[in-house]
Design an enzyme around this catalytic site. Structure first.
Site, short mmCIF file in Angstrom:
data_model
loop_
_atom_site.label_atom_id
_atom_site.label_comp_id
_atom_site.label_asym_id
_atom_site.label_seq_id
_atom_site.Cartn_x
_atom_site.Cartn_y
_atom_site.Cartn_z
N GLU A 13 43.95 38.42 36.42
CA GLU A 13 43.63 39.21 35.22
C GLU A 13 43.45 40.68 35.60
O GLU A 13 42.38 41.25 35.38
CB GLU A 13 42.31 38.70 34.62
N PRO A 14 44.47 41.34 36.12
CA PRO A 14 44.27 42.75 36.49
C PRO A 14 44.27 43.66 35.27
O PRO A 14 45.03 43.46 34.33
CB PRO A 14 45.48 43.06 37.38
N GLY A 15 43.40 44.64 35.28
CA GLY A 15 43.35 45.63 34.20
C GLY A 15 43.58 47.02 34.77
O GLY A 15 44.69 47.54 34.77
N ARG A 16 42.52 47.61 35.32
CA ARG A 16 42.57 48.97 35.84
C ARG A 16 43.76 49.22 36.77
O ARG A 16 44.41 50.26 36.69
CB ARG A 16 41.27 49.23 36.63
N ARG A 67 33.94 57.67 31.31
CA ARG A 67 33.58 57.11 32.61
C ARG A 67 32.60 57.97 33.41
O ARG A 67 31.67 57.43 34.01
CB ARG A 67 34.83 56.78 33.43
N TYR A 70 29.35 55.88 34.24
CA TYR A 70 29.25 55.34 35.61
C TYR A 70 29.18 56.44 36.66
O TYR A 70 29.37 56.17 37.84
CB TYR A 70 30.48 54.49 35.96
N CYS A 90 27.06 67.31 22.30
CA CYS A 90 25.68 67.74 22.47
C CYS A 90 24.88 66.71 23.27
O CYS A 90 24.02 66.00 22.73
CB CYS A 90 25.04 67.98 21.11
N TYR A 122 40.23 52.47 30.90
CA TYR A 122 38.83 52.63 30.46
C TYR A 122 38.54 54.05 30.01
O TYR A 122 37.44 54.57 30.25
CB TYR A 122 37.86 52.16 31.57
C1 LIG Z 1 37.47 43.58 32.64
C2 LIG Z 1 37.93 42.25 33.09
C3 LIG Z 1 39.06 42.13 33.91
C4 LIG Z 1 39.81 43.32 34.43
O1 LIG Z 1 39.07 44.07 35.35
P1 LIG Z 1 39.77 45.31 36.10
O2 LIG Z 1 38.72 45.80 37.01
O3 LIG Z 1 40.14 46.29 35.07
O4 LIG Z 1 40.97 44.76 36.83
C5 LIG Z 1 39.49 40.86 34.23
N1 LIG Z 1 38.84 39.76 33.78
C6 LIG Z 1 37.75 39.84 33.01
C7 LIG Z 1 37.09 38.60 32.56
C8 LIG Z 1 37.26 41.08 32.65
O5 LIG Z 1 36.16 41.15 31.88
#
Ligand SMILES: *Cc1c(COP(=O)(O)O)cnc(C)c1O
Length: 426
Positions: A284-287, A323, A327, A355, A383
């Site tokens: 499940e890659p996102g970033r 971000r 963070y 502000c 993000y």
């Molecule tokens: C956010 C999330 C991801 C992706 O995370 P990244 O750091 O963006 O790769 C994968 N799985 C789950 C369940 C998430 O909540």
């Protein structure tokens, strides 16, 4: 000419002294569409995906893009066409995947707070798997599935209790985190789920955190997951797929995460060694698919020199780029023109118009700027837009996707009417 460094940005470069995304000059895009403006590289997204695809070549693997990183429709469409499934965390994300032409059967639904209505909708469209995060959710999903006359395919999200060594807000696989089911409770939970008529156990998953730059946490989590699969299968419950979540970091500021294919070569060697090499794998890659594929262009509104600090006030803010405020994250900030040898540069805090003192984009940056110049905030593909808001009644930015020398507007800037829509006077 000195060229500022562009960490982690293979599709962003200076040519003829001008910053380009692929073959498009960023300044021209900003002149056409205004600022703040997100500019994404299609090639960068596909190259990031290709690194995973290369790592998994010859395996039974499904890449599910964790779309909360960037959920703009055209981005989803791009990944759907490239064969990705999607990791979603809400009914809104489900609707987006379907609107972008994604395959419902390749959707996995994560999140600790799924509502009954969201579960029902996901069941009706036939998503691939519910990643269940608590024992209470198992019962509710069972009830919703039985009422709908369906069987819900489930995976249980396990909390492997490993430290991903990242920012505490994006660490998710430690005992104190709200995510997943404790390692010690996992077998009992699978046994209960396997006995419920509305559920069909299909997998197991984990996701230990985000912006992970070391491989050890992944290897440790994998060992702990495989131990669990062995004990669950020994109890007579087959596990079709193993989902290792996302979390791989990107280079924001000299960070050195492993590449996706290098990481997966190591992880697959471990899987093979433990006899799980033929199992269906999910990630499940996102970033790591979108983060370094985008930048945000912003215009300098005012310079405000001070005794302690110089401020460079720009037209992007924490509502566009949350971000740093959330963070204390670092984004590189570079000029759109490669500058001559920087004679009258100064150190600035780059801040937005909102502000809040938390509204900063970068601290202590050496810049040679004047009002009216444009700057690019790098690594803004993940993000940023998806976390943006209308705080201070600011319109959400426009987005452009570059493909070679072509630039497609993929989101119009919010109009004032967009912002007022849905609100009612007394
Ligand atoms: C956010 C999330 C991801 C992706 O995370 P990244 O750091 O963006 O790769 C994968 N799985 C789950 C369940 C998430 O909540």
């Amino acid at each position: 000419m000195s060229h500022p460094t562009l960490p982690g940005q293979p599709f962003v470069h200076y040519a003829q002294g001008q910053l380009h995304v692929e073959d498009c000059a960023v300044n021209a895009l900003a002149a056409q569409h205004g600022t703040p403006l997100f500019v994404y590289s299609k090639a960068a997204m596909l190259a990031a995906l290709a690194a995973y695809q290369k790592g998994f070549a010859g395996r039974n693997a499904q890449i599910c893009y964790a779309m909360k990183a960037n959920s703009s429709l055209a981005v989803l469409q791009l990944f759907a066409k490239a064969g990705c499934g999607f990791d979603i965390v809400s009914g809104g994300e489900l609707a987006r995947v379907l609107a972008a032409g994604g395959d419902a059967g390749k959707i996995i639904f994560s999140g600790v707070g799924k509502t009954r209505a969201e579960m029902h909708e996901a069941l009706l469209v036939g998503i691939g798997c519910f990643n269940v995060e608590s024992e209470a959710e198992i019962d509710v999903l069972n009830q919703v599935a039985m009422a709908a006359g369906r069987k819900a395919p489930i995976s249980i999200r396990v909390n492997p209790n490993v430290d991903p060594k990242t920012h505490p807000y994006i660490s998710t696989g430690l005992k104190g985190n709200k995510f997943g089911i404790a390692h010690e409770r996992t077998l009992a939970t699978y046994q209960r789920a396997a006995g419920l008529p509305g559920l069909q156990v299909v997998g197991i998953d984990c996701h230990i955190g985000s912006q992970i730059t070391e491989e050890t946490p992944y290897l440790d989590a994998m060992d702990r997951m495989l131990d669990l699969v062995e004990s669950i299968e020994a109890a007579g419950i087959p596990i079709e797929h193993i989902d290792f979540g996302g979390g791989l970091g990107i280079n924001y500021n000299g960070d050195t995460p492993p590449t996706a294919d290098a990481l997966w070569t190591k992880l697959l060697a471990k899987l093979d060694a433990r006899g799980f090499g033929q199992r269906k794998l999910m990630i499940e890659p996102g970033r790591s698919l979108v983060g370094n594929a985008g930048l945000c262009v912003t215009e300098v509104l005012y310079l405000k020199p001070g005794e302690q600090k110089n401020f460079c006030i720009v037209d992007a803010a924490m509502n566009d780029l949350p971000r740093p405020a959330m963070y204390q994250a670092f984004h590189s900030i570079v000029p759109l023109h490669a500058s001559p040898t920087v004679p009258d540069s100064a150190v600035y805090d780059v801040v937005g118009p909102v502000c809040e003192s938390g509204d900063w984009i970068g601290h202590d940056r050496l810049l040679q700027v004047q009002a009216g110049d444009r700057l690019a905030v790098l690594s803004a593909g993940a993000y940023c837009m998806s976390m943006s808001s209308n705080y201070n009644s600011r319109p959400k930015a426009a987005e452009v996707l570059v493909d070679g020398g072509q630039a497609h507007l993929i989101r119009q800037r919010d109009s004032l009417a967009d912002q007022l829509r849905g609100e009612l006077l007394l």
